[in-house]
Write an enzyme that holds these catalytic residues in place. Structure first.
Site, short mmCIF file in Angstrom:
data_model
loop_
_atom_site.label_atom_id
_atom_site.label_comp_id
_atom_site.label_asym_id
_atom_site.label_seq_id
_atom_site.Cartn_x
_atom_site.Cartn_y
_atom_site.Cartn_z
N CYS A 2 47.69 24.59 51.65
CA CYS A 2 48.83 24.31 52.50
C CYS A 2 49.79 23.35 51.81
O CYS A 2 49.59 22.97 50.66
CB CYS A 2 48.35 23.68 53.82
SG CYS A 2 47.06 24.63 54.65
N ARG A 50 51.04 26.04 56.68
CA ARG A 50 49.69 26.58 56.54
C ARG A 50 49.65 27.91 55.81
O ARG A 50 50.42 28.82 56.12
CB ARG A 50 49.04 26.76 57.92
CG ARG A 50 47.57 27.15 57.79
CD ARG A 50 46.88 27.30 59.11
NE ARG A 50 45.44 27.47 58.89
CZ ARG A 50 44.62 28.09 59.73
NH1 ARG A 50 45.08 28.60 60.86
NH2 ARG A 50 43.34 28.19 59.46
N LEU A 51 48.74 27.98 54.83
CA LEU A 51 48.31 29.24 54.24
C LEU A 51 46.89 29.46 54.75
O LEU A 51 45.96 28.75 54.38
CB LEU A 51 48.33 29.17 52.71
CG LEU A 51 47.82 30.41 51.96
CD1 LEU A 51 48.70 31.61 52.25
CD2 LEU A 51 47.76 30.14 50.46
N SER A 52 46.70 30.44 55.61
CA SER A 52 45.41 30.62 56.29
C SER A 52 44.37 31.21 55.34
O SER A 52 44.58 32.28 54.78
CB SER A 52 45.59 31.56 57.49
OG SER A 52 46.51 31.01 58.41
N ILE A 53 43.25 30.49 55.19
CA ILE A 53 42.17 30.92 54.31
C ILE A 53 40.85 30.99 55.07
O ILE A 53 40.09 31.95 54.95
CB ILE A 53 42.03 29.96 53.11
CG1 ILE A 53 43.35 29.86 52.32
CG2 ILE A 53 40.87 30.38 52.20
CD1 ILE A 53 43.76 31.13 51.62
N ILE A 54 40.55 29.94 55.84
CA ILE A 54 39.31 29.84 56.61
C ILE A 54 39.67 29.57 58.07
O ILE A 54 40.61 28.81 58.35
CB ILE A 54 38.41 28.72 56.05
CG1 ILE A 54 37.93 29.09 54.64
CG2 ILE A 54 37.22 28.44 56.97
CD1 ILE A 54 37.17 27.98 53.94
N GLY A 76 44.25 21.77 51.08
CA GLY A 76 43.11 21.98 50.20
C GLY A 76 41.98 22.73 50.87
O GLY A 76 42.16 23.40 51.87
N GLU A 77 40.82 22.59 50.27
CA GLU A 77 39.59 23.22 50.78
C GLU A 77 38.42 22.27 50.57
O GLU A 77 38.30 21.66 49.50
CB GLU A 77 39.29 24.54 50.06
CG GLU A 77 40.35 25.61 50.18
CD GLU A 77 40.47 26.23 51.56
OE1 GLU A 77 39.58 25.97 52.42
OE2 GLU A 77 41.45 26.96 51.79
N GLY A 364 39.26 29.68 35.44
CA GLY A 364 38.30 29.06 34.53
C GLY A 364 38.75 27.71 34.01
O GLY A 364 38.20 27.21 33.03
#
Length: 632
Positions: A2, A50-54, A76-77, A364
């Site tokens: 977000c 918001r970027l919805s991920i969970i 974040g996450e 990576g």
């Protein structure tokens, strides 16, 4: 993933205009296209994109805790949120949502700032405590997620995920910091200890900040650091088994998502390792993507395809023109601050490709810094051995004198380009490594500046904070110190900035499993012999991944995203190179000797010298100043 923004009055709790916070968050819409929210109270305002991920429908922000005491805006996450949730439920907490945001709120309400040590993730967040009227700002250990701050003339502090969020506030002054120009020309980016604008700060990675009404703004407090001072003991086999455990934990924890997930796959060791472990953990084919060039010397798509075939991934690749410089102006808009790592162009393209199919992509990034994968780290370790045999009183006059008169042979094969090596050996280790990492050396920078700028810069040199960090590093050897500053200075300012801005520009969440802090702490304790074997860096990582990957992936020469910048600036971009010396923005700044800039451009265009990196820096600086609407 977000974007966050907010305002906090450090003096009296004046009302905060919600529309002002909304304008700041609207400037971050690309980071969160799925929703927005604003919350205000006397003296404070929090905004969120918001970027919805969970928990796609159940975790709108700003969010209140169950007790209504805490309010959060979070970017974040948190990868271990389910474990933390179970622990907190055992302590009596109740939850209304299924996401990680509410877990942070409850953790802070129960443990205070100590909750940070329990969080495994990438994050920047603001929590307002309605009882104590404190604002808690925090950033993750390694700086994956950014946070900009600025004190304003009305006594408030504004903060945002990107500089453009602050720029939406009408009280932010747009005065360039000349010392940031010195920093930028040295490193190719503006490092975390400074900003291109006076008065703007970046919360350092692994730090938090507590702000209170009627109190001067408290200084940031460090809550995490990595130590290279201790050495792990055990056999190579035991170390390899432990490493594999950490790798699996890092990858598996970052595969939690309620939206389509995939991975960047370059065909190099690091991204191939991540994909191998994703394939091991996934029931379905991993979605991977890569980009290549239609010039064989620059293209790695065959290696990426080899890995994709090996693990039966759902792979997509796209060939882009190596002369794809059409996005230069867009890069200036994306980064706000001047940013001259040319690999940002292909990074943006691979993010665009990934976003066509997925919302989350694993990368990576981080292994070279953590496991000693850069050639400069090996060279530095060897130079430190030379320094230990030759006293400083002999090294500096002898090798420094030779380096001063040795020609700068850009045209020669690499082994014959001894000038930089001689100058590096003449210096102490911290100065030598700063020279190895810098883009524009001090003797060249000094010829570019105007006399007025030299007076304004005074005694400051961009290498000084870097060298001080290296001297103060919790470390035992020169290699330790080099890796420490790579993790704490270079990684944050260049690599993570590049990936965050380019991925967020297209609404893609990029996750870095090889930057799991447990993996980083493990790698920092490895003995030298497990980092380097001969000239082979990242030895233990490569050895561990032999069960998954073939030797031609593990042990081939490192390539990376390489662009023909030198050719561009002698061909299609030669006009832009020449125009630098007559740029009205650079001329008004008063920072540069414009005649010298013209000489630099003509020497490069004619082929007499290779000044491509410097010219690219100047072009991106000019475009950034135009984007920011400042002249100096």
């Amino acid at each position: 993933m977000c974007g966050i923004a907010g305002i906090f009055h450090c003096s009296t709790p004046k009302p905060v205009d919600p529309s002002r916070v909304e304008r700041m968050t609207d400037a971050l819409e690309h980071r969160g296209p799925d929703g927005s929210g604003v919350w205000t109270a006397p003296g404070v305002g929090l905004g969120h994109r918001r970027l919805s991920i969970i928990d796609l429908e159940g975790s709108p922000q700003p969010m209140h805790s169950a007790s209504e005491r805490m309010v959060i805006s979070f970017n974040g996450e948190i990868y271990n949120y389910r474990e933390l949730r179970s622990e907190l439920e055992g302590l009596g907490a109740t939850f209304r949502t299924d996401g990680d945001t509410e877990v942070i709120l409850e953790a802070y309400e129960r443990w205070g700032v100590d909750c940070l040590k329990r969080l495994n993730g990438m994050f920047a967040f603001a929590i307002f405590d309605r009882k104590t009227r404190e604002l808690f700002l925090a950033r993750d250990r390694l700086g994956v997620k950014p946070l900009f701050m600025a004190m304003l003339s009305d006594g408030s502090m504004a903060f945002a995920s990107e500089l453009k969020g602050l720029l939406a506030h009408p009280l932010l002054r747009r005065d360039a910091d000349p010392l940031a120009i010195e920093d930028y020309l040295t490193w190719g980016y503006v490092p975390d200890h400074r900003s291109i604008l006076k008065g703007v700060e970046k919360l350092p990675a692994g730090y938090y900040r507590l702000l209170k009404h009627d109190s001067p703004p408290a200084a940031p407090v460090q809550w995490w650091d990595v130590s290279f001072a201790d050495r792990r003991k055990g056999s190579a086999a035991d170390m390899s088994a432990e490493l594999l455990h950490h790798l699996r934990e890092g990858v598996n924890s970052r595969m939690v998502s309620d939206v389509p997930l995939g991975a960047f796959l370059s065909g190099g060791v690091d991204s191939s390792s991540v994909v191998a472990l994703m394939a091991e953990a996934s029931r379905n084919p991993v979605q991977t993507c890569s980009i290549g060039f239609d010039v064989a010397a620059l293209d790695e798509t065959a290696y990426a395809q080899q890995v994709a075939d090996r693990f039966e991934t759902d792979h997509r690749s796209r060939i882009v023109d190596p002369d794809d410089f059409s996005a230069i102006d867009r890069l200036a808009e994306i980064f706000d601050e001047p940013f001259a790592d040319a690999s940002a162009l292909p990074t943006l393209r691979v993010c665009e490709l990934a976003r066509e199919n997925v919302t989350v992509a694993l990368s990576g990034d981080g292994a070279d810094e953590a496991f000693a994968g850069y050639r400069r780290q090996l060279f530095h370790a060897r130079e430190e051995q030379v320094r230990s045999f030759i006293p400083s009183v002999l090294r500096k006059p002898l090798l420094g004198g030779l380096g001063a008169i040795y020609p700068k042979a850009d045209w020669a094969p690499r082994p014959l380009r001894a000038k930089s090596t001689l100058l590096s050996l003449a210096a102490d280790g911290d100065e030598g490594y700063a020279r190895a990492l810098s883009v524009t050396p001090p003797e060249l920078r000094d010829t570019l500046y105007s006399q007025d700028f030299l007076r304004e810069r005074g005694e400051y040199r961009a290498e000084q904070p870097f060298m001080q960090m290296m001297r103060d590093a919790p470390a035992r050897s020169g290699l330790d110190r080099a890796q420490y500053v790579d993790l704490k200075f270079w990684l944050q300012g260049d690599i993570l900035t590049k990936v965050d801005r380019t991925s967020m520009a297209v609404g893609l969440e990029a996750r870095e499993p090889l930057l799991d802090h447990r993996l980083i702490e493990f790698a920092a304790g490895l003995p030298h012999k497990l980092r380097f074997k001969g000239a082979q860096g990242k030895w233990l990582l490569k050895h561990t991944m032999e069960r998954y990957l073939p030797d031609d992936i593990l042990y081939r020469q490192k390539q990376g995203f390489v662009l023909p910048i030198a050719q561009w600036l002698r061909g299609p971009l030669a006009g832009q190179a020449r125009a630098i010396s007559s740029s009205a923005r650079l001329a008004r700044s008063g920072w540069f000797d414009t005649k010298r800039l013209s000489q630099i451009a003509e020497a490069h265009i004619s082929g007499r010298s290779d000044h491509s990196r410097l010219l690219w820096q100047l072009i991106m600086l000019d475009k950034s100043l135009a984007q920011l609407k400042i002249a100096g």
